[in-house]
Design an enzyme around this catalytic site. Structure first.
Site, PDB file in Angstrom:
ATOM      1  N   TYR A  72       0.834  -1.204   0.000  1.00  0.00           N
ATOM      2  CA  TYR A  72       0.000   0.000   0.000  1.00  0.00           C
ATOM      3  C   TYR A  72       0.876   1.263   0.000  1.00  0.00           C
ATOM      4  O   TYR A  72       2.097   1.183  -0.060  1.00  0.00           O
ATOM      5  CB  TYR A  72      -1.013  -0.067   1.148  1.00  0.00           C
ATOM      6  CG  TYR A  72      -1.915  -1.267   0.975  1.00  0.00           C
ATOM      7  CD1 TYR A  72      -2.711  -1.384  -0.169  1.00  0.00           C
ATOM      8  CD2 TYR A  72      -1.911  -2.322   1.873  1.00  0.00           C
ATOM      9  CE1 TYR A  72      -3.504  -2.510  -0.391  1.00  0.00           C
ATOM     10  CE2 TYR A  72      -2.706  -3.448   1.672  1.00  0.00           C
ATOM     11  CZ  TYR A  72      -3.491  -3.538   0.534  1.00  0.00           C
ATOM     12  OH  TYR A  72      -4.271  -4.648   0.310  1.00  0.00           O
TER      13      TYR A  72
ATOM     14  N   ARG B 235       3.993  -1.392  10.611  1.00  0.00           N
ATOM     15  CA  ARG B 235       4.097  -2.689   9.926  1.00  0.00           C
ATOM     16  C   ARG B 235       4.799  -2.535   8.575  1.00  0.00           C
ATOM     17  O   ARG B 235       4.559  -1.565   7.854  1.00  0.00           O
ATOM     18  CB  ARG B 235       2.699  -3.285   9.722  1.00  0.00           C
ATOM     19  CG  ARG B 235       2.789  -4.746   9.306  1.00  0.00           C
ATOM     20  CD  ARG B 235       1.480  -5.489   9.325  1.00  0.00           C
ATOM     21  NE  ARG B 235       1.739  -6.904   9.568  1.00  0.00           N
ATOM     22  CZ  ARG B 235       0.914  -7.888   9.263  1.00  0.00           C
ATOM     23  NH1 ARG B 235      -0.259  -7.634   8.732  1.00  0.00           N
ATOM     24  NH2 ARG B 235       1.238  -9.141   9.511  1.00  0.00           N
TER      25      ARG B 235
HETATM   26  C1  FMN Z   1      -8.548 -12.291   5.128  1.00  0.00           C
HETATM   27  C2  FMN Z   1      -7.248 -11.588   5.428  1.00  0.00           C
HETATM   28  C3  FMN Z   1      -7.215 -10.186   5.449  1.00  0.00           C
HETATM   29  C4  FMN Z   1      -6.017  -9.501   5.739  1.00  0.00           C
HETATM   30  N1  FMN Z   1      -6.031  -8.140   5.837  1.00  0.00           N
HETATM   31  C5  FMN Z   1      -4.920  -7.483   6.283  1.00  0.00           C
HETATM   32  C6  FMN Z   1      -4.968  -6.093   6.586  1.00  0.00           C
HETATM   33  O1  FMN Z   1      -6.004  -5.423   6.508  1.00  0.00           O
HETATM   34  N2  FMN Z   1      -3.820  -5.514   7.015  1.00  0.00           N
HETATM   35  C7  FMN Z   1      -2.649  -6.210   7.167  1.00  0.00           C
HETATM   36  O2  FMN Z   1      -1.639  -5.638   7.572  1.00  0.00           O
HETATM   37  N3  FMN Z   1      -2.591  -7.538   6.895  1.00  0.00           N
HETATM   38  C8  FMN Z   1      -3.693  -8.188   6.485  1.00  0.00           C
HETATM   39  N4  FMN Z   1      -3.655  -9.555   6.313  1.00  0.00           N
HETATM   40  C9  FMN Z   1      -2.409 -10.315   6.621  1.00  0.00           C
HETATM   41  C10 FMN Z   1      -2.446 -10.836   8.065  1.00  0.00           C
HETATM   42  O3  FMN Z   1      -2.333  -9.772   8.987  1.00  0.00           O
HETATM   43  C11 FMN Z   1      -1.329 -11.854   8.362  1.00  0.00           C
HETATM   44  O4  FMN Z   1      -0.078 -11.225   8.208  1.00  0.00           O
HETATM   45  C12 FMN Z   1      -1.371 -13.077   7.455  1.00  0.00           C
HETATM   46  O5  FMN Z   1      -2.690 -13.580   7.363  1.00  0.00           O
HETATM   47  C13 FMN Z   1      -0.449 -14.196   7.969  1.00  0.00           C
HETATM   48  O6  FMN Z   1      -0.854 -14.608   9.249  1.00  0.00           O
HETATM   49  P1  FMN Z   1      -1.688 -16.003   9.473  1.00  0.00           P
HETATM   50  O7  FMN Z   1      -0.937 -17.059   8.740  1.00  0.00           O
HETATM   51  O8  FMN Z   1      -1.673 -16.192  10.968  1.00  0.00           O
HETATM   52  O9  FMN Z   1      -3.049 -15.796   8.916  1.00  0.00           O
HETATM   53  C14 FMN Z   1      -4.825 -10.242   5.985  1.00  0.00           C
HETATM   54  C15 FMN Z   1      -4.876 -11.652   5.936  1.00  0.00           C
HETATM   55  C16 FMN Z   1      -6.061 -12.322   5.677  1.00  0.00           C
HETATM   56  C17 FMN Z   1      -6.062 -13.832   5.699  1.00  0.00           C
END
Ligand code: FMN
Length: 367
Positions: A172, A224
């Site tokens: 972004y 982040r």
């Molecule tokens: C449905 C979904 C939406 C996400 N939206 C964001 C977001 O708005 N901002 C962000 O920094 N990361 C976003 N992420 C990334 C997550 O914060 C995270 O880094 C990523 O899912 C890996 O972690 P996990 O394996 O525990 O899911 C999103 C991930 C998923 C699955």
């Protein structure tokens, strides 16, 4: 030795009760204008109370920074009542509420922006299908965007949030200024790495200033970042080590890496000896807490992240089981839900877009 249930006190005196945070995850549940919906409040309430903090889905600081429909907004004072309801829904049993704030930059389109062309550091489209070419921002507009992040932070404080996270990851706008792919400017905001860092630098300093000159005593300012880009030119781990080194010297409360797998190794040939997370943690060298993340499913995964970070963020596992944290902390991991079917959506307050995505991507070990 760091333990998952140990509290942590940040620079601005705020203490969180354990080392587990809910990762920011976009749910696309807000109204068309970015006001939080009742379902969204339920979604957060269900997942609060056990984790140390919940980081919300990305909220846009300006209307021209909106990335997708259903996105949360912090772009005007009119959003404060909505944001207050959101902070209240999260702040349960000691869980802290952190609002993730962002601007989509070139990662949006003129349909989401109702006919307006997306903006970015330079007029270079993202390397993805149907990407629109953004308009290069005027220098004056850049300072206006930084001001918008500062105003968004003020609104977060007013709404009762315990912190903000600046979303400098996942391609972004903040990242677009640091990236040599999206930033081809030749003025003070682009060119060499110091100039590409200027937007991040001025933004972070501006937000720190707003918080420290407000009357809030305990607050968290997090940042982040994504460590690497696959495009050429693009951000390489070496660039990120520079970014992290600069940021670790600032009065931020934490840094938060964005990784799809906490074990990920760099694409750069010169950084193959250990995981990306380890290189970043070593560079920070205790100056500021780091949040690690990425495919953490079990207590052992979470503990393993804490070898190279102070906190661990859990994303999809908490979508699938809102009580993941208490089950891990109480040693009842065998009761963790690892699979969702479409009929579970209502109980888990998951919109169809997320649940079908989760159903399709759950690795075999979860089934
Ligand atoms: C449905 C979904 C939406 C996400 N939206 C964001 C977001 O708005 N901002 C962000 O920094 N990361 C976003 N992420 C990334 C997550 O914060 C995270 O880094 C990523 O899912 C890996 O972690 P996990 O394996 O525990 O899911 C999103 C991930 C998923 C699955």
């Amino acid at each position: 030795m760091k333990e998952l249930n140990h509290p942590l006190t940040f620079k601005r005196n705020l203490t969180i009760k354990n080392r587990i945070v809910m990762a920011p995850m976009t749910n696309k549940m807000s109204f068309y204008d970015g006001v939080v919906t009742q379902d969204e409040l339920h979604y957060y309430h269900l997942r609060s109370g056990e984790v140390g903090a919940v980081i919300t889905a990305a909220a846009n600081v300006l209307d021209n920074g909106k990335g997708w429909e259903g996105e949360l907004s912090v772009s005007s004072d009119m959003m404060i009542p909505s944001l207050t309801r959101l902070a209240d829904a999260i702040k349960r049993n000691g869980t802290k509420a952190i609002l993730q704030i962002f601007h989509g930059g070139r990662m949006t389109n003129s349909s989401v922006l109702r006919g307006t062309q997306p903006v970015s550091a330079s007029a270079i489209p993202a390397e993805r299908e149907n990407a629109e070419t953004p308009r290069e921002l005027e220098a004056e507009e850049i300072t206006e965007i930084i001001e918008a992040f500062k105003q968004a932070t003020k609104r977060a404080i007013e709404a009762g949030f315990d912190g903000v996270e600046l979303h400098g990851a996942n391609t972004y706008l903040i990242q677009q200024f640091f990236s040599p792919h999206s930033n081809r400017r030749e003025d003070e905001w682009g060119g060499n790495i110091e100039n590409r860092f200027k937007f991040v630098n001025d933004l972070v300093d501006g937000v720190i200033d707003i918080v420290d000159s407000s009357d809030v005593d305990e607050f968290i300012i997090g940042y982040r970042f994504s460590p690497e880009e696959y495009e050429t030119p693009g951000i390489r781990l070496e660039d990120t080590l520079y970014l992290v080194d600069q940021l670790a010297n600032k009065d931020l409360d934490y840094l938060h890496i964005s990784l799809r797998d906490y074990k990920l190794v760099s694409i750069s040939e010169s950084y193959q000896d250990q995981r990306i997370l380890q290189y970043i943690h070593e560079k920070i060298n205790g100056r500021i807490p780091l949040i690690g993340v990425g495919d953490v499913r079990t207590g052992d995964d979470a503990k393993s992240v804490l070898n190279d970070a102070e906190l661990v963020a859990i994303g999809r596992a908490i979508l699938i089981d809102p009580h993941w944290t208490s089950k891990v902390l109480s040693g009842n991991e065998d009761t963790i839900r690892t699979y969702i079917a479409s009929q579970d959506r209502e109980e888990l307050v998951l919109p169809e877009t997320i649940s079908s995505f989760l159903e399709g991507m759950m690795p075999d070990r979860l089934r």
